[in-house]
Scaffold this motif. Structure first.
Motif, PDB file in Angstrom:
ATOM      1  N   PRO A 100       0.812  -1.227   0.000  1.00 41.03           N
ATOM      2  CA  PRO A 100       0.000   0.000   0.000  1.00 41.03           C
ATOM      3  C   PRO A 100       0.845   1.277   0.000  1.00 41.03           C
ATOM      4  N   THR A 101       2.048   1.202   0.510  1.00 42.60           N
ATOM      5  CA  THR A 101       2.917   2.380   0.549  1.00 42.60           C
ATOM      6  C   THR A 101       3.619   2.645  -0.781  1.00 42.60           C
ATOM      7  N   ASP A 102       3.586   1.693  -1.702  1.00 47.12           N
ATOM      8  CA  ASP A 102       4.238   1.881  -2.999  1.00 47.12           C
ATOM      9  C   ASP A 102       3.436   2.863  -3.846  1.00 47.12           C
ATOM     10  N   LYS A 103       4.138   3.675  -4.592  1.00 45.76           N
ATOM     11  CA  LYS A 103       3.511   4.567  -5.567  1.00 45.76           C
ATOM     12  C   LYS A 103       3.451   3.816  -6.891  1.00 45.76           C
ATOM     13  N   ILE A 104       2.274   3.767  -7.503  1.00 45.68           N
ATOM     14  CA  ILE A 104       2.102   3.129  -8.802  1.00 45.68           C
ATOM     15  C   ILE A 104       1.999   4.228  -9.849  1.00 45.68           C
ATOM     16  N   VAL A 105       2.817   4.122 -10.875  1.00 44.40           N
ATOM     17  CA  VAL A 105       2.820   5.100 -11.956  1.00 44.40           C
ATOM     18  C   VAL A 105       2.569   4.346 -13.261  1.00 44.40           C
ATOM     19  N   THR A 106       1.550   4.767 -13.989  1.00 44.52           N
ATOM     20  CA  THR A 106       1.295   4.220 -15.318  1.00 44.52           C
ATOM     21  C   THR A 106       1.744   5.252 -16.333  1.00 44.52           C
ATOM     22  N   LYS A 107       2.613   4.826 -17.239  1.00 43.99           N
ATOM     23  CA  LYS A 107       3.164   5.744 -18.235  1.00 43.99           C
ATOM     24  C   LYS A 107       2.682   5.351 -19.628  1.00 43.99           C
ATOM     25  N   TYR A 108       2.712   6.343 -20.523  1.00 45.95           N
ATOM     26  CA  TYR A 108       2.294   6.127 -21.897  1.00 45.95           C
ATOM     27  C   TYR A 108       3.392   6.542 -22.875  1.00 45.95           C
ATOM     28  N   THR A 109       4.573   6.741 -22.331  1.00 51.09           N
ATOM     29  CA  THR A 109       5.769   7.016 -23.115  1.00 51.09           C
ATOM     30  C   THR A 109       6.876   6.162 -22.527  1.00 51.09           C
ATOM     31  N   TRP A 110       8.073   6.244 -23.073  1.00 50.24           N
ATOM     32  CA  TRP A 110       9.163   5.417 -22.553  1.00 50.24           C
ATOM     33  C   TRP A 110       9.547   5.793 -21.130  1.00 50.24           C
ATOM     34  N   GLY A 111       9.617   7.067 -20.833  1.00 53.62           N
ATOM     35  CA  GLY A 111      10.079   7.525 -19.524  1.00 53.62           C
ATOM     36  C   GLY A 111       8.947   7.655 -18.522  1.00 53.62           C
ATOM     37  N   ALA A 112       9.274   7.448 -17.253  1.00 55.80           N
ATOM     38  CA  ALA A 112       8.269   7.433 -16.187  1.00 55.80           C
ATOM     39  C   ALA A 112       7.905   8.820 -15.658  1.00 55.80           C
ATOM     40  N   PHE A 113       8.582   9.863 -16.112  1.00 58.30           N
ATOM     41  CA  PHE A 113       8.313  11.195 -15.574  1.00 58.30           C
ATOM     42  C   PHE A 113       7.331  12.008 -16.422  1.00 58.30           C
ATOM     43  N   HIS A 114       7.251  11.745 -17.714  1.00 53.93           N
ATOM     44  CA  HIS A 114       6.441  12.570 -18.607  1.00 53.93           C
ATOM     45  C   HIS A 114       4.949  12.412 -18.326  1.00 53.93           C
ATOM     46  N   ASN A 115       4.308  13.509 -17.905  1.00 56.38           N
ATOM     47  CA  ASN A 115       2.853  13.559 -17.659  1.00 56.38           C
ATOM     48  C   ASN A 115       2.358  12.525 -16.660  1.00 56.38           C
ATOM     49  N   THR A 116       3.176  12.186 -15.660  1.00 59.67           N
ATOM     50  CA  THR A 116       2.741  11.209 -14.659  1.00 59.67           C
ATOM     51  C   THR A 116       2.672  11.775 -13.244  1.00 59.67           C
ATOM     52  N   GLY A 117       3.249  12.933 -13.008  1.00 55.91           N
ATOM     53  CA  GLY A 117       3.304  13.483 -11.652  1.00 55.91           C
ATOM     54  C   GLY A 117       4.388  12.867 -10.792  1.00 55.91           C
ATOM     55  N   LEU A 118       5.238  12.031 -11.375  1.00 54.00           N
ATOM     56  CA  LEU A 118       6.264  11.354 -10.579  1.00 54.00           C
ATOM     57  C   LEU A 118       7.253  12.344  -9.970  1.00 54.00           C
ATOM     58  N   ALA A 119       7.716  13.306 -10.731  1.00 58.22           N
ATOM     59  CA  ALA A 119       8.684  14.277 -10.195  1.00 58.22           C
ATOM     60  C   ALA A 119       8.098  15.017  -8.997  1.00 58.22           C
TER      61      ALA A 119
END
Length: 188
Positions: free
Chosen positions: A92-111
């Protein structure tokens, strides 16, 4: 060069270790890559450090040689395509990020998520070395994070692509080492 340090607030970012991608051919034994990623995730969780599990839910729509010069468009993905591998033991403490490009930062809110947590460094692993991992490392570097790459916790479908990333690209983006190197620095 060996890994010099792990910052007190470091996050683990695991790229695309999901059900269907695990079935693709890989140049390193996938079970070993997955095992090393799981070892890292367990170690980060045990130290209450952030774990980010990234999956890919599609692709960018631009024209490529692989799409015959046509826009890629919406992908019809099979059921379960983006399911993370159970071995990752999602918490439950893990952050799940779904990406639609190669990199995990673009338009995901990860940064923004990592910055809110005070994270200054990321350790990255997963697949594919020359695509999702390298793109995420480039983006992390551009966001000002210290980047560490666990090279025995990643693989690619092409050996020359993996080796290019590990030997030419990664040293310019951060520090590289093995899972054992990361664990040693976590314990230091």
């Amino acid at each position: 060069m060996p890994i010099t340090t792990i910052d007190p607030k470091t996050a683990l970012v695991v790229i695309d270790l999901q059900s269907t991608i695990a079935q693709l051919p890989a140049v390193h034994p996938f079970d070993e890559v997955l095992g090393n990623a799981v070892t890292l995730a367990d170690a980060f969780r045990a130290r209450n450090l952030p774990v980010v599990l990234v999956n890919v839910g599609g692709r960018a729509t631009g024209r490529t040689d692989q799409t015959g010069g046509q826009p890629a468009g919406k992908m019809d993905l099979p059921d379960g395509w983006s399911d993370l591998l159970p071995a990752l033991n999602q918490q439950p403490t893990d952050k799940i990020v779904t990406k639609y490009t190669w990199g995990a930062f673009h338009n995901t809110g990860l940064a923004e998520h990592l910055e809110e947590l005070g994270v200054t460094q990321v350790v990255i692993c997963g697949v594919a070395t020359s695509m999702g991992v390298e793109s995420t490392a480039r983006q992390a570097h551009e966001h000002g994070f210290h980047v560490t790459l666990a090279i025995d916790a990643m693989t690619d479908t092409r050996l020359e692509a993996h080796e290019n990333s590990v030997t030419r690209i990664f040293p310019a983006l951060g520090e590289t080492g093995t899972t054992a190197d990361v664990l040693a620095q976590l314990s230091a």
